[in-house]
Scaffold this active site. Structure first.
Site, PDB file in Angstrom:
ATOM      1  N   ASP A 263       0.854  -1.176   0.000  1.00 33.23           N
ATOM      2  CA  ASP A 263       0.000   0.000   0.000  1.00 33.23           C
ATOM      3  C   ASP A 263       0.900   1.238   0.000  1.00 33.23           C
ATOM      4  O   ASP A 263       2.115   1.165   0.154  1.00 33.23           O
ATOM      5  CB  ASP A 263      -0.954  -0.032   1.206  1.00 33.23           C
ATOM      6  CG  ASP A 263      -2.133   0.902   1.020  1.00 33.23           C
ATOM      7  OD1 ASP A 263      -3.133   0.756   1.735  1.00 33.23           O
ATOM      8  OD2 ASP A 263      -2.061   1.781   0.133  1.00 33.23           O
TER       9      ASP A 263
HETATM   10  C1  GLC Z   1      -4.267   4.409   0.002  1.00 27.69           C
HETATM   11  C2  GLC Z   1      -5.164   3.279   0.422  1.00 27.69           C
HETATM   12  C3  GLC Z   1      -5.339   2.197  -0.619  1.00 27.69           C
HETATM   13  C4  GLC Z   1      -5.207   2.788  -1.995  1.00 27.69           C
HETATM   14  C5  GLC Z   1      -3.786   3.299  -2.128  1.00 27.69           C
HETATM   15  C6  GLC Z   1      -3.507   3.865  -3.516  1.00 27.69           C
HETATM   16  O1  GLC Z   1      -3.526   4.876   1.070  1.00 27.69           O
HETATM   17  O2  GLC Z   1      -4.871   2.647   1.648  1.00 27.69           O
HETATM   18  O3  GLC Z   1      -6.610   1.598  -0.410  1.00 27.69           O
HETATM   19  O4  GLC Z   1      -5.479   1.806  -2.979  1.00 27.69           O
HETATM   20  O5  GLC Z   1      -3.487   4.279  -1.152  1.00 27.69           O
HETATM   21  O6  GLC Z   1      -4.301   4.983  -3.729  1.00 27.69           O
END
Ligand code: GLC
Length: 738
Positions: A263
């Site tokens: 993430d």
């Molecule tokens: C965010 C979220 C995740 C998302 C990622 C990319 O922090 O936790 O769900 O897909 O970043 O945007």
């Protein structure tokens, strides 16, 4: 390309070239229409990084994507295309209800269609991978991201997970207008301590397997091409550095062979967790654990070359990760067609097309949950009644939810715009009545990058007086209230989950007029609405309903559509009861609300055990009676099947849809089992007077559970079967598993 060609390609790549494939850069590093979805880290990427990144996040727009793809393929020594990824969660430009609302439809097939439509809009705009579905099981309404989940039940979440993956990917992610799905967040991100965002998660392996893993497994079995690691620690180890979780459980036990992406900057978070001493350690720990893509940090690209040269990490691990990424690109057909479906002309035709708007209305209507309807106040037929529509949501266009930044709120249909299409104009009056938030509540959501137009202040008394005057003149008041959409979503945990104070003041003042009041409730989570439940005459939960929200609400108010939603997450009696969920284990000193008992029972002194509204609950404008329960045998053999059923009769005056739910209780087992578990559901539509039999097959595999020794199996013994309208259903049938 054939596998052998991919292997030749990998063999021909330099170490740096291979490592750049593991790097995902935000689109802000390229010109073009981009959206960042996390706080911008101060990482400076080298020109090589930028030119050779294996994937890009946050770019949308066919023209922009093509320009960046050309730039990357030009500077990439083997001209390997990048893969473009974006959060297409509950819509791209046409916005569907938030996933928690979609869960309340109990119609996974519908969510599959919504995913398909969202994926098509994204595909023509240059997106090739979506960071969805989010399948984290949720039980704690304080957590802001419950809005992204389909709820508290592993069986229901699994059905939605597979439908959404199939919706996005079609038969294969390389097929036209398909996106590769990325199921998230692995694992158990929905169970943070105290409901506080990014907080630690601690649970037994058994709890993890019984409740939190099934929906990820369903997504993987449906072919999800990617998995995203979670921000949280699990039992003390950050998910992105958790070798047991990622290699033992995800890869070996659950059989996931696709690309594992961290993430947003989660590799760097491991330093702040106090798990990785520095960036070099973070790189080593993440790669050892099996993370393939480093989202938006320079940790892999800056640290891995030296770790390999110093013999601290095997280059084989990098090769394995790169091969998985090359295979993903190959399955997407990018080596043959790096743009996939990106097409400026098609963007104009597909995005926000009438077909998608119609689907958005259907999804919204089917997600609404009628929580209360005293004296059948709703529907308000268009029979000359004067209706005062009051509240900050009457004409509010921000009704999309937190993960819909690609939508334009100007596309949304508000309640006011919706009712104007349904009711005679002279019967309707409108007033805002109060600000959405008071100043302190507004200040809490006004953080960097999350600004919204500030409320005008100083006119609160005037707003209230205008509203009260209209209420006095009206036959019925419809109050459109709710959380601000930025009070939910990522980084939006709340310890107080009541409605904003200005709105509760408005509600109390309107109640003093003694008019009948129907509340339309907008929220991204179950709220503490005890006072509304006591004092309002009707409550319709509409969540964050998306582009056609106002149309769907208006047609539901007028009875054109009969609400059929069922809660996919319990509404707590108050925040002190959280986490509260229906499939809880019995205790050694059980207590059932309302029974007379001594002190020493599993209960609270000051509130009931049960939630305000339970999982599976939702009323209708009509009445469904459950008659003639039956079970075909009271003995179930291991390889056999028995059937339990019931007849449902519509004894009311409206056509309506009922979601008939099957729950099973394993009465005695080597591990204490939940008092009920959802094992099936069927939606049936009945006209007034119509009746229909609904039956469920029961087989031994449905009864298997995770035992203390870490195996999944059933145990002979007594079981109870409940078929009903929500998880509080009581009529029990019984059988014995041999
Ligand atoms: C965010 C979220 C995740 C998302 C990622 C990319 O922090 O936790 O769900 O897909 O970043 O945007």
């Amino acid at each position: 390309m054939r596998q052998e060609e991919l292997e030749l390609l990998l063999d021909d790549m330099s170490l740096h070239e291979k490592i750049y494939q593991l790097l995902q850069l935000p689109g802000t590093y390229y010109d073009g229409t981009v959206t960042t979805t996390g706080d911008n880290r101060d990482d400076s990427f080298s020109r090589d990084c930028v030119g050779q990144a294996g994937s890009v996040i946050g770019v949308c727009g066919a023209k922009e994507m093509k320009k960046i793809q050309d730039q990357i393929m030009e500077s990439q020594p083997h001209h390997i295309p990048a893969v473009f990824m974006l959060d297409v969660v509950n819509g791209f430009r046409t916005i569907f209800p938030i996933p928690l609302a979609q869960g309340a439809s109990f119609e996974p097939e519908l969510s599959g269609r919504c995913a398909r439509a969202a994926g098509k809009e994204a595909a023509v705009s240059g997106v090739q991978v979506t960071f969805a579905p989010m399948v984290d099981l949720v039980r704690d309404a304080r957590w802001g991201r419950v809005m992204e989940s389909t709820g508290e039940d592993p069986y229901l979440n699994s059905r939605f997970a597979e439908a959404m993956v199939t919706g996005f990917q079609g038969d294969d992610p390389g097929s036209p207008y398909s996106l590769a799905a990325c199921v998230k967040h692995f694992a158990a991100y929905g169970a943070p301590t105290a409901g506080r965002e990014y907080h630690a998660v601690d649970m037994s392996d058994r709890e993890l397997h019984e409740y939190y893993l099934p929906a990820y497994q369903a997504a993987i079995d449906a072919g999800s091409e990617l998995v995203m690691t979670a921000f949280n620690t699990l039992n003390g180890i950050p998910a992105s550095g958790n070798t047991h979780l990622l290699r033992e459980i995800l890869r070996k036990e659950m059989g996931f062979e696709g690309v594992l992406i961290a993430d947003y900057a989660a590799l760097e978070d491991m330093i702040y967790h106090g798990f990785a001493e520095n960036r070099e350690a973070a790189a080593r720990l993440a790669l050892t654990a099996g993370v393939d893509i480093d989202m938006v940090t320079t940790i892999y690209s800056n640290e891995l070359p030296r770790l390999v040269q110093e013999g601290k990490i095997e280059e084989k691990l990098i090769d394995e990760a790169v091969m998985r990424i090359l295979q993903l690109k190959n399955r997407l057909g990018l080596f043959e067609n790096p743009y996939k479906e990106a097409d400026e002309r098609e963007e104009q035709e597909v995005i926000l097309c009438e077909e998608h708007r119609i689907l958005a209305k259907e999804a919204a209507e089917k997600s609404f949950v009628l929580l209360k309807n005293e004296e059948n106040l709703l529907p308000i037929a268009d029979t000359g009644k004067k209706i005062a529509l009051i509240g900050p949501y009457v004409n509010e266009k921000n009704i999309y939810g937190a993960w819909s930044f690609l939508g334009d709120s100007q596309d949304a249909v508000t309640i006011q715009e919706g009712v104007e299409k349904v009711y005679q104009q002279n019967l309707l009056t409108y007033a805002k009545g109060s600000p959405m938030l008071d100043e302190s509540e507004e200040a809490k959501i006004m953080v960097e990058g999350f600004y919204h137009e500030k409320e005008n202040r100083g006119n609160e008394q005037k707003l209230l007086e205008e509203a009260l005057a209209l209420a006095e003149e009206a036959d019925v008041v419809v109050l459109a209230l709710g959380e601000h959409f930025q009070q939910t979503g990522e980084g939006a945990s709340r310890a107080d989950i009541t409605l904003p104070q200005p709105q509760m003041n408005l509600f109390r003042e309107i109640k003093k007029t003694n008019k009948k009041v129907a509340v339309i409730l907008f929220s991204g989570r179950p709220l503490d609405i005890r006072e509304l439940a006591e004092e309002a005459d009707a409550i319709l939960e509409v969540w964050m309903p998306g582009t056609e929200g106002g149309t769907a609400i208006a047609e539901t108010l007028a009875g054109i559509h009969n609400p059929s939603g069922k809660l996919s997450m319990s509404f707590p009696w108050c925040v002190g009861q959280v986490p509260v969920f229906y499939n809880q284990p019995s205790t050694g000193k059980p207590y059932h609300d309302g029974e007379k008992s001594g002190r020493f029972r599993s209960r609270y002194l000051d509130i009931p055990n049960g939630p305000l509204y339970p999982f599976g609950y939702g009323k209708s404008y009509t009445v469904f009676e459950y008659l003639d329960y039956y079970i075909t045998s009271e003995i179930l053999r291991k390889e056999g099947s028995i059937t339990a059923g019931v007849t449902i009769k519509n004894t009311g005056e409206h056509e309506g849809t009922e979601t008939v739910q099957l729950y099973i209780q394993d009465c005695f087992a080597s591990v204490v089992r939940p008092v009920k578990e959802l094992k099936g559901f069927q939606k049936i539509k009945l006209k007034p007077g119509e009746e229909q039999e609904v039956s469920f097959a029961i087989t031994e595999p449905m009864l298997r559970f995770w035992k203390s020794e870490g195996i999944k199996d059933s145990e002979a013994g007594e079981f109870k079967v409940y078929i009903g309208t929500d998880s509080n259903c009581e009529t029990a049938l019984g059988f014995y598993l041999e």
